[in-house]
Design a protein around this motif. Structure first.
Motif, PDB file in Angstrom:
ATOM      1  N   SER A   1      43.486  32.808  63.226  1.00  0.00           N
ATOM      2  CA  SER A   1      42.568  31.779  62.711  1.00  0.00           C
ATOM      3  C   SER A   1      41.666  32.342  61.613  1.00  0.00           C
ATOM      4  N   VAL A   2      41.267  33.605  61.758  1.00  0.00           N
ATOM      5  CA  VAL A   2      40.427  34.227  60.719  1.00  0.00           C
ATOM      6  C   VAL A   2      41.229  34.389  59.435  1.00  0.00           C
ATOM      7  N   PHE A   3      42.482  34.827  59.573  1.00  0.00           N
ATOM      8  CA  PHE A   3      43.332  35.004  58.394  1.00  0.00           C
ATOM      9  C   PHE A   3      43.545  33.676  57.667  1.00  0.00           C
ATOM     10  N   VAL A   4      43.773  32.623  58.431  1.00  0.00           N
ATOM     11  CA  VAL A   4      43.964  31.291  57.838  1.00  0.00           C
ATOM     12  C   VAL A   4      42.704  30.874  57.085  1.00  0.00           C
ATOM     13  N   ARG A   5      41.561  31.092  57.700  1.00  0.00           N
ATOM     14  CA  ARG A   5      40.296  30.695  57.071  1.00  0.00           C
ATOM     15  C   ARG A   5      40.024  31.478  55.790  1.00  0.00           C
ATOM     16  N   VAL A   6      40.216  32.810  55.848  1.00  0.00           N
ATOM     17  CA  VAL A   6      39.881  33.647  54.684  1.00  0.00           C
ATOM     18  C   VAL A   6      40.879  33.454  53.551  1.00  0.00           C
ATOM     19  N   SER A   7      42.159  33.331  53.894  1.00  0.00           N
ATOM     20  CA  SER A   7      43.181  33.211  52.846  1.00  0.00           C
ATOM     21  C   SER A   7      43.205  31.833  52.200  1.00  0.00           C
ATOM     22  N   GLY A   8      42.748  30.822  52.931  1.00  0.00           N
ATOM     23  CA  GLY A   8      42.734  29.473  52.381  1.00  0.00           C
ATOM     24  C   GLY A   8      44.051  28.730  52.506  1.00  0.00           C
ATOM     25  N   PHE A   9      45.063  29.366  53.088  1.00  0.00           N
ATOM     26  CA  PHE A   9      46.358  28.719  53.287  1.00  0.00           C
ATOM     27  C   PHE A   9      46.427  28.079  54.666  1.00  0.00           C
ATOM     28  N   GLU A  10      47.274  27.061  54.817  1.00  0.00           N
ATOM     29  CA  GLU A  10      47.579  26.502  56.127  1.00  0.00           C
ATOM     30  C   GLU A  10      48.612  27.396  56.808  1.00  0.00           C
ATOM     31  N   PRO A  11      48.635  27.416  58.140  1.00  0.00           N
ATOM     32  CA  PRO A  11      49.624  28.240  58.840  1.00  0.00           C
ATOM     33  C   PRO A  11      51.050  27.984  58.380  1.00  0.00           C
ATOM     34  N   ARG A  12      51.418  26.711  58.139  1.00  0.00           N
ATOM     35  CA  ARG A  12      52.786  26.397  57.711  1.00  0.00           C
ATOM     36  C   ARG A  12      53.112  26.981  56.334  1.00  0.00           C
ATOM     37  N   GLU A  13      52.063  27.249  55.531  1.00  0.00           N
ATOM     38  CA  GLU A  13      52.287  27.841  54.211  1.00  0.00           C
ATOM     39  C   GLU A  13      52.434  29.354  54.280  1.00  0.00           C
ATOM     40  N   LEU A  14      52.054  29.936  55.421  1.00  0.00           N
ATOM     41  CA  LEU A  14      52.052  31.389  55.570  1.00  0.00           C
ATOM     42  C   LEU A  14      53.235  31.915  56.372  1.00  0.00           C
ATOM     43  N   ILE A  15      53.518  31.256  57.499  1.00  0.00           N
ATOM     44  CA  ILE A  15      54.505  31.790  58.440  1.00  0.00           C
ATOM     45  C   ILE A  15      55.893  31.838  57.805  1.00  0.00           C
ATOM     46  N   GLY A  16      56.472  33.034  57.838  1.00  0.00           N
ATOM     47  CA  GLY A  16      57.814  33.235  57.290  1.00  0.00           C
ATOM     48  C   GLY A  16      57.856  33.538  55.805  1.00  0.00           C
ATOM     49  N   GLU A  17      56.690  33.541  55.144  1.00  0.00           N
ATOM     50  CA  GLU A  17      56.649  33.792  53.701  1.00  0.00           C
ATOM     51  C   GLU A  17      56.461  35.288  53.428  1.00  0.00           C
ATOM     52  N   PRO A  18      56.895  35.767  52.257  1.00  0.00           N
ATOM     53  CA  PRO A  18      56.699  37.191  51.913  1.00  0.00           C
ATOM     54  C   PRO A  18      55.230  37.489  51.635  1.00  0.00           C
ATOM     55  N   HIS A  19      54.885  38.764  51.776  1.00  0.00           N
ATOM     56  CA  HIS A  19      53.492  39.180  51.577  1.00  0.00           C
ATOM     57  C   HIS A  19      53.026  38.919  50.152  1.00  0.00           C
ATOM     58  N   ASN A  20      53.953  38.846  49.208  1.00  0.00           N
ATOM     59  CA  ASN A  20      53.577  38.599  47.804  1.00  0.00           C
ATOM     60  C   ASN A  20      52.761  37.331  47.625  1.00  0.00           C
ATOM     61  N   LEU A  21      52.831  36.445  48.623  1.00  0.00           N
ATOM     62  CA  LEU A  21      52.059  35.202  48.562  1.00  0.00           C
ATOM     63  C   LEU A  21      50.567  35.489  48.400  1.00  0.00           C
ATOM     64  N   ILE A  22      50.084  36.568  49.005  1.00  0.00           N
ATOM     65  CA  ILE A  22      48.650  36.882  48.947  1.00  0.00           C
ATOM     66  C   ILE A  22      48.377  38.179  48.173  1.00  0.00           C
ATOM     67  N   ARG A  23      49.394  38.726  47.516  1.00  0.00           N
ATOM     68  CA  ARG A  23      49.196  39.984  46.784  1.00  0.00           C
ATOM     69  C   ARG A  23      48.384  39.737  45.513  1.00  0.00           C
ATOM     70  N   HIS A  24      47.336  40.510  45.349  1.00  0.00           N
ATOM     71  CA  HIS A  24      46.502  40.391  44.150  1.00  0.00           C
ATOM     72  C   HIS A  24      47.152  41.192  43.027  1.00  0.00           C
ATOM     73  N   PRO A  25      47.171  40.654  41.795  1.00  0.00           N
ATOM     74  CA  PRO A  25      47.810  41.378  40.684  1.00  0.00           C
ATOM     75  C   PRO A  25      47.148  42.714  40.350  1.00  0.00           C
ATOM     76  N   ASP A  26      45.913  42.933  40.789  1.00  0.00           N
ATOM     77  CA  ASP A  26      45.232  44.215  40.526  1.00  0.00           C
ATOM     78  C   ASP A  26      45.497  45.261  41.612  1.00  0.00           C
ATOM     79  N   MET A  27      46.295  44.897  42.610  1.00  0.00           N
ATOM     80  CA  MET A  27      46.610  45.850  43.686  1.00  0.00           C
ATOM     81  C   MET A  27      47.761  46.753  43.227  1.00  0.00           C
ATOM     82  N   PRO A  28      47.564  48.094  43.242  1.00  0.00           N
ATOM     83  CA  PRO A  28      48.628  48.994  42.773  1.00  0.00           C
ATOM     84  C   PRO A  28      49.916  48.838  43.586  1.00  0.00           C
ATOM     85  N   ARG A  29      51.014  48.712  42.881  1.00  0.00           N
ATOM     86  CA  ARG A  29      52.314  48.586  43.546  1.00  0.00           C
ATOM     87  C   ARG A  29      52.667  49.888  44.278  1.00  0.00           C
TER      88      ARG A  29
END
Length: 431
Positions: A1-29
């Protein structure tokens, strides 16, 4: 529930999706490559990660990621230690190096190589032999900061929102056993600062004794020079000075071995700290999830995992981390036993030095050597007294250290009993 609140996504938008969904472009690969390489080798890792929320906002997390029997588990919490400021600056340099190469194909790999080189150089500059050593320090600093922040937090409320009384009873039982397991981990974790203090004290003692043996060798050299000036009359004094020099050299070797042992103990202590911190987070996450289920707030299991399986995953992760801590603590016990033997050997060598010092005083009286020769052996006596004091304190520290380590087996048994009872409750838990 905390992750859903902080990320701003609904659970259905998150579950089963790749981590790139929340990857910030300034995060070193390169950090993600390091992460996947580490967990791919079956080892846990902790890293600072910059994520991006659905609306474009960014947020930092401390991410603990570890392999499970089926996939991986990531637990994240808010960073609060000053270390983050340094890492932010380093990440900017790393990402800039990656962008200079570009993120595509071979160029992207070259960019990550360059960024990882910057990371390694920064760690070495700060005295870390590897990323593993750094992440252990990171975890300890963040957990200490987090503990201070949580002291003023109100106790968690467990609202009655679960519709099935039987399932609610099972959840209550799991929570009760989980609290027992957490209490056992806390028994060890609360001692970590004390153990770390012992480790630093041991290192200080060995450094002090090393310096004293160097002083004794210098004094022995002075005695040899004085003996040579006395000619035949000083021959016996020369033999004593030679013995003093050889014994102090042997003592220096003993101290060097002691120093290496203490360094190994310090490294193992950092590893224990890491495993215990991971275990604390994992059992805490299990308790949070069970309380959400009990209150009827948790979403349904996702990605093919039932709620019971998700609780079991957290329990398995906790068990693995606690077992890792217990294993290293067992090794620490052996190291301490060997440290005690080496300290005793050093004490015997020091007794030989003491005999040489007394013989030197007697011989200087017999041959009526000048006062400077007498002063040399008085100086040796002073060094011996200081060294004996340091060795006595070292022995006391080792004894107290061992007492803490020996608590571990009983704590491990208590944790195993709690986990066994949790598994019994999970066995009857509906998906």
């Amino acid at each position: 529930s905390v992750f859903v609140r902080v990320s701003g996504f609904e659970p259905r938008e998150l579950i089963g999706e790749p981590h790139n969904l929340i990857r910030h472009p300034d995060m070193p690969r390169a950090v993600f490559r390091l992460l996947w390489r580490t967990i791919g080798e079956g080892r846990p890792i902790v890293a600072y990660v910059l994520n991006m929320a659905k609306d474009g906002r960014y947020y930092w997390v401390v991410a603990l990621v570890m392999p499970l029997h089926e996939g991986y588990l990531s637990i994240r919490f808010k960073p609060s230690a000053p270390l983050l400021a340094e890492v932010e600056a380093l990440y900017r340099q790393m990402r800039a190096a990656e962008k200079r190469h570009g993120d595509a194909a071979e160029a992207g790999r070259a960019g990550m190589d360059a960024a990882e080189g910057l990371l390694g150089e920064a760690l070495r500059t700060r005295g870390f032999a590897s990323y593993a050593a750094f992440m252990q320090a990171l975890m300890h600093a963040e957990m200490q900061s987090r503990e201070r922040g949580l002291r003023s937090a109100p106790p968690p409320l467990v609202a009655a929102g679960c519709g099935d009384p039987a399932q609610a009873a099972r959840l209550q039982a799991i929570i009760a056993e989980g609290e027992q397991a957490r209490a056992q981990i806390d028994r060890l974790y609360r001692r970590l600062d004390e153990l770390a203090g012992f480790s630093r004290a041991l290192a200080e003692k060995s450094t002090f004794v090393t310096e004293l043996t160097r002083d004794i060798r210098f004094v022995a050299l002075s005695a040899s020079i004085k003996a040579a000036k006395l000619g035949d009359e000083g021959s016996s004094l020369g033999i004593i000075a030679s013995f003093l020099s050889e014994s102090s050299t042997r003592t220096a070797g003993d101290v060097q071995r002691l120093t290496v042992r203490i360094r190994d103990i310090t490294a193992e202590l950092a590893e224990v700290s890491f495993h215990l911190a991971a275990a604390r987070l994992q059992i805490e996450m299990m308790l949070i999830f069970c309380r959400e289920l009990l209150a009827g707030q948790a979403s349904a299991g996702g990605a093919g995992r039932s709620r019971a399986q998700m609780i079991d995953d957290l329990g398995h992760a906790f068990d693995s981390s606690a077992a890792g801590a217990a294993k290293v603590l067992g090794s620490l016990g052996q190291q301490l036993h060997q440290l005690g033997g080496e300290a005793e050997g050093l004490r015997r060598t020091m007794l030989m030095l003491q005999v040489a010092q007394v013989c030197g005083r007697v011989e200087t009286s017999r041959i009526r050597a000048d006062l400077s020769v007498t002063a040399i052996f008085d100086e040796v006596s002073d060094h011996m007294r200081k060294t004996s004091l340091q060795l006595s304190e070292l022995s006391e520290i080792t004894t107290r250290f061992a007492r803490l380590v020996h608590e571990a087996p009983e704590i491990e048994r208590e944790i195993d009993r709690s986990l066994a009872r949790i598994k019994q409750q999970i066995g009857g838990f509906a998906a």
